[in-house]
Design a protein around this motif. Structure first.
Motif, short mmCIF file in Angstrom:
data_model
loop_
_atom_site.label_atom_id
_atom_site.label_comp_id
_atom_site.label_asym_id
_atom_site.label_seq_id
_atom_site.Cartn_x
_atom_site.Cartn_y
_atom_site.Cartn_z
N TRP A 11 7.01 -2.94 -3.41
CA TRP A 11 5.70 -2.39 -3.01
C TRP A 11 5.19 -1.38 -4.02
CZ3 TRP A 11 4.96 -6.07 0.04
CH2 TRP A 11 5.96 -6.51 0.91
N TRP A 17 -1.24 -6.43 -3.92
CA TRP A 17 -2.15 -5.81 -2.96
C TRP A 17 -3.54 -6.46 -2.96
CZ3 TRP A 17 0.27 -2.92 0.45
CH2 TRP A 17 1.45 -2.26 0.07
N GLY A 21 -4.48 -5.08 0.50
CA GLY A 21 -3.40 -5.24 1.47
C GLY A 21 -3.83 -5.94 2.75
N ILE A 59 4.03 5.42 9.18
CA ILE A 59 5.13 5.21 8.22
C ILE A 59 4.80 3.97 7.39
CG2 ILE A 59 7.59 4.71 7.96
CD1 ILE A 59 7.96 6.07 10.76
N PRO A 61 2.09 3.31 4.78
CA PRO A 61 0.68 2.88 4.87
C PRO A 61 0.26 1.83 3.86
CG PRO A 61 0.83 5.00 3.77
CD PRO A 61 2.21 4.68 4.27
N GLY A 62 1.02 1.66 2.77
CA GLY A 62 0.58 0.71 1.73
C GLY A 62 -0.77 1.14 1.19
N ARG A 65 -4.33 -0.31 5.16
CA ARG A 65 -4.89 -1.33 6.06
C ARG A 65 -5.04 -0.82 7.49
NH1 ARG A 65 -2.17 -6.98 7.90
NH2 ARG A 65 -0.20 -5.96 7.36
N TRP A 66 -4.04 -0.04 7.97
CA TRP A 66 -4.10 0.50 9.34
C TRP A 66 -4.54 1.96 9.34
CZ3 TRP A 66 -3.93 -3.67 12.08
CH2 TRP A 66 -3.17 -4.75 11.64
N VAL A 80 3.38 8.67 5.47
CA VAL A 80 4.68 8.86 4.83
C VAL A 80 5.06 7.56 4.13
CG1 VAL A 80 7.13 9.24 5.29
CG2 VAL A 80 5.42 10.45 6.63
N ILE A 82 7.63 5.67 0.71
CA ILE A 82 8.59 5.88 -0.37
C ILE A 82 7.94 5.68 -1.73
CG2 ILE A 82 10.88 5.44 0.64
CD1 ILE A 82 10.58 2.55 -0.37
N ASN A 83 6.74 5.12 -1.75
CA ASN A 83 6.05 4.90 -3.02
C ASN A 83 4.87 5.87 -3.16
OD1 ASN A 83 7.40 2.73 -4.52
ND2 ASN A 83 7.04 1.58 -2.62
N CYS A 86 1.34 4.43 -3.38
CA CYS A 86 0.65 4.04 -2.13
C CYS A 86 -0.06 5.26 -1.54
CB CYS A 86 1.64 3.46 -1.13
SG CYS A 86 2.30 1.86 -1.65
N VAL A 126 6.52 -2.68 7.96
CA VAL A 126 7.40 -1.80 7.19
C VAL A 126 8.84 -1.97 7.69
CG1 VAL A 126 7.88 0.58 6.50
CG2 VAL A 126 5.51 -0.15 6.88
N HIS A 129 11.25 -4.81 6.99
CA HIS A 129 11.98 -4.88 5.73
C HIS A 129 13.02 -3.76 5.59
CE1 HIS A 129 8.93 -7.74 4.56
NE2 HIS A 129 7.98 -6.84 4.56
N LEU A 130 13.32 -3.05 6.68
CA LEU A 130 14.26 -1.92 6.56
C LEU A 130 15.62 -2.27 7.13
CD1 LEU A 130 12.00 1.13 7.57
CD2 LEU A 130 12.30 0.06 5.33
N VAL A 134 18.27 3.03 7.59
CA VAL A 134 16.94 3.64 7.45
C VAL A 134 16.22 3.61 8.80
CG1 VAL A 134 14.78 3.58 6.15
CG2 VAL A 134 16.90 2.91 5.03
#
Ligand SMILES: C[S@@+](CC[C@H](N)C(=O)[O-])C[C@H]1O[C@@H](n2cnc3c(N)ncnc32)[C@H](O)[C@@H]1O
Length: 243
Positions: A11, A17, A21, A59, A61-62, A65-66, A80, A82-83, A86, A126, A129-130, A134
């Motif tokens: 991501w 994207w 997205g 958690i 957001p990319g 989109r939301w 929040v 990890i990238n 984003c 999200v 894929h965890l 996590v």
């Protein structure tokens, strides 16, 4: 299982994207609905009722989109991810509407978010894929940051529990075993959507262990159940922090 490193790379570096997205036409097509109707009904059924008038957190957001819809309904919004790119993109797209605050996490920590400070947590596309560590880390954090009576809507993988118990056996059979495992757990011969090995039951158990109440688990909505997340056998869990 997709790892945190995988998530960071895919991501943060590789994903293109398309349409910012907004690219889930394939899920809407799977349930034979137009994408706009599929997305709008998800917002109306699961996002807006929780977010309206609340301080909320999303958690992963990319590209927002939301987030766009959370910002329409919520009082304030945390995002929040990890990238960092984003978060930067969302900041550029939404500015500081509704006091938008960002946190760049390394895996599942949300330290800057105060205890019992939020009414609603949302995460879509999200947790699918965890991995377990996590997810359980996030569930502990969600239990910490929600105020009593606050709620969360989390979309995650929903492979039936019994199929995951077969995995140690099918793993021994190499590639053919992998195909069999995918078929029994997702009814798909190819393309598992990079879903993690998580069942609705395991997710509910982890949530309860974190001190959250599971109010509902579903994979479809709409007056005829016409909208769903079943292409890869996903699940949406609704949680509440006991008052
Ligand atoms: C498939 S994208 C979905 C984006 C958005 N939720 C949507 O539905 O359009 C996954 C998002 O989750 C983020 N992500 C992945 N692992 C994460 C983690 N451990 N904590 C927070 N965000 C994470 C990615 O960086 C990316 O923004």
């Amino acid at each position: 299982m997709p790892t945190t490193e995988w998530n960071r790379k895919i991501w943060g570096e590789k994903h293109t994207w398309d349409h910012n997205g907004d690219e889930w036409e394939w899920m809407a097509a799977h349930c034979r609905q137009p994408y706009a109707a599929w997305k709008g009904s998800l917002v109306d059924t699961l996002l807006a009722p929780g977010a309206t008038g609340c301080d909320v957190l999303e958690i992963g957001p990319g590209r927002g989109r939301w987030t766009e819809h959370l910002l329409e309904h919520a009082r304030t919004v945390w995002i929040v991810d990890i990238n960092q790119n984003c978060l930067d993109h969302c900041r550029e797209r939404f500015g500081d509407r509704r006091g938008l605050r960002t946190h760049h996490t390394s895996d599942c920590g949300m330290e800057p978010v105060p205890d019992a400070s939020l009414g609603f947590v949302w995460s879509f596309d999200v947790f699918v894929h965890l991995d377990e560590d996590v997810i359980t880390g996030y569930l502990d954090e969600i239990a910490r940051i929600l105020e009593p009576g606050g709620s969360a809507v989390i979309h995650h993988a929903g492979k039936p529990d019994w199929t995951l118990r077969l995995a140690p056996l099918t793993r021994r059979a190499g590639r053919p075993g992998k195909v069999v495992q995918r078929w029994v757990s997702q009814r798909r011969w190819r393309d598992d959507g990079n879903r993690s090995d998580v069942s609705p039951r395991a997710f509910a158990d982890w949530a309860r262990a974190a001190g959250l109440r599971v109010t509902r688990q579903r994979d479809s909505w709409g007056d005829r159940g016409q909208y769903d997340v079943t292409k890869y056998r996903d699940c949406i869990t609704l949680l509440e922090k006991p008052a």
